[in-house]
Design a protein around this motif. Structure first.
Motif, PDB file in Angstrom:
ATOM      1  N   HIS A   1       7.657   4.924  -0.914  1.00  0.00           N
ATOM      2  CA  HIS A   1       7.857   5.220  -2.332  1.00  0.00           C
ATOM      3  C   HIS A   1       8.167   6.710  -2.440  1.00  0.00           C
ATOM      4  CE1 HIS A   1       7.451   3.787  -6.454  1.00  0.00           C
ATOM      5  NE2 HIS A   1       6.883   4.944  -6.763  1.00  0.00           N
TER       6      HIS A   1
ATOM      7  N   GLU B   1       3.501   3.290  -1.801  1.00  0.00           N
ATOM      8  CA  GLU B   1       2.844   2.493  -2.828  1.00  0.00           C
ATOM      9  C   GLU B   1       1.905   1.583  -2.035  1.00  0.00           C
ATOM     10  OE1 GLU B   1       2.517   2.727  -6.341  1.00  0.00           O
ATOM     11  OE2 GLU B   1       4.676   2.528  -6.573  1.00  0.00           O
TER      12      GLU B   1
ATOM     13  N   GLU C   1       0.155  -4.717  -6.618  1.00  0.00           N
ATOM     14  CA  GLU C   1       0.343  -3.279  -6.467  1.00  0.00           C
ATOM     15  C   GLU C   1      -0.891  -2.519  -6.960  1.00  0.00           C
ATOM     16  OE1 GLU C   1       4.298  -2.141  -7.885  1.00  0.00           O
ATOM     17  OE2 GLU C   1       3.252  -0.382  -8.694  1.00  0.00           O
TER      18      GLU C   1
ATOM     19  N   GLY D   1      -0.595   4.765  -5.861  1.00  0.00           N
ATOM     20  CA  GLY D   1       0.128   5.631  -4.930  1.00  0.00           C
ATOM     21  C   GLY D   1      -0.743   6.241  -3.847  1.00  0.00           C
TER      22      GLY D   1
END
Ligand code: DAH
Length: 345
Positions: A253, A263, A285, A288
């Motif tokens: 990412h 990610e 998800e 980060g």
């Protein structure tokens, strides 16, 4: 006619009237003395056979006796009825188990925060807290996001009006806990193992976004830290928080303050990674992560030739609702404070 016996009967009657505790008892006493075959009635029946000169005297005596007993009954009856109304309204059985007052509990997100902090504490991360009203430098500029950089758009920031510093820029409500990275580097020399949990603020509101939410940010800086450490930490957390059957993965990412950036996903708790309508091909998800950008280390006064670091930052609410079996499909439920919802967990 035995006057002494009459006197005794009267005393007996009155003392049992005074002892009586119910209307039923009183009625029995009345029958015993004044009923058709009652003790006093027997005396009254004898009156016609009493000699003339004594008859009047006896009549008066018997009337008085009868009246004294009747009055005592009336009196006692009103005492009993008063007592029973007091008992009904005020008396209670102190041996009965009490009514439990409704018992509250900590908010679900408070539990989640405690759990997250405890999981990271086990691998040496220290929980810290830094300002939620913060200078632009810590929230953006010092994290490689200079003013007017398009990457800032995603952070949908709240600004504090008329508050700025010549050195650090404008004041903002922190849009992420990454603002704690530089604060920590300024405060502590490596090795650093920080867990920064704080409220974050963004101008957003929909099923998966709320304007005030929590993030937790991990920062580990030491000699020789590399991506395998990042993978290890993330997988450890996923298994501890979500359960041993859940896995994690990282996907490339872009973030301005990590290089490389990723990610992080956790395997779906409903289909166990096979793929279902809730997840993207078996994965959910989380947030980060990445290896701390050398420029960020420099901004924090740490030599990137000597030290490297890993970092990750995720939303607490988002992470929490991904626990197996919760089935919370709107993040806003967590803060509507509807007890019918909150008491299910
Ligand atoms: N601060 C980022 C956000 O709010 C998340 C994040 C990404 C944190 C990468 C990190 C990181 O520490 O390394 O979206």
């Amino acid at each position: 006619m035995d006057i002494n016996r009459l006197q005794n009967l009267k005393n007996q009657a009155i003392s049992s009237i005074l002892d009586s505790k119910s209307e039923r008892e009183l009625e029995q006493i009345r029958i015993e003395y004044l009923g058709r075959n009652g003790e006093i009635t027997q005396f009254i029946k004898q009156i016609p056979s009493v000699k003339d000169e004594k008859r009047k005297q006896m009549g008066i005596l018997l009337n008085d006796t009868k009246k004294a007993i009747e009055d005592a009954i009336k009196n006692q009856s009103s005492i009993i009825s008063h007592q029973s109304s007091v008992i009904n309204s005020e008396w209670f059985d102190i041996t009965l188990p009490g009514l439990r007052p409704p018992q509250g509990h900590l908010h679900l997100i408070t539990y989640a925060i405690k759990e997250i902090a405890a999981i990271f504490e086990k691998i040496g991360f220290n929980r810290v807290a830094y300002p939620e009203v913060e200078w632009d430098w810590y929230a953006f500029e010092g994290l490689n996001m200079p003013e007017n950089h398009p990457a800032r758009d995603e952070w949908e920031t709240f600004f504090i009006q008329d508050l700025s510093s010549p050195k650090y820029g404008e004041a903002v409500l922190i849009p992420h806990t990454s603002s704690g990275q530089l604060r920590e580097m300024e405060k502590i020399k490596p090795p650093i193992r920080m867990l920064n949990i704080a409220k974050c603020y963004r101008r957003q509101y929909d099923v998966s976004h709320i304007p005030m939410f929590y993030q937790f940010e991990g920062l580990l800086i030491d000699k020789g830290i590399n991506i395998t450490h990042l993978r290890g930490v993330l997988d450890y957390f996923a298994k501890q928080f979500f359960g041993p059957k859940r896995n994690s993965r990282i996907r490339p990412h872009h973030f301005r303050f990590t290089e490389p950036s990723f990610e992080v996903d956790v395997s779906c708790g409903i289909c166990e990674g096979r793929g279902c309508k809730l997840c993207k091909g078996g994965w959910l998800e989380l947030g980060g992560a990445g290896m701390v950008h050398p420029q960020i280390l420099k901004n924090g006064g740490i030599n990137p030739e000597v030290y490297t670091g890993l970092a990750f930052g995720w939303g607490v609410e988002r992470t929490y609702i991904m626990k197996s079996g919760l089935n919370i499909d709107d993040i806003r439920f967590l803060y509507n404070n509807d007890l019918r919802f909150l008491q299910q967990f």
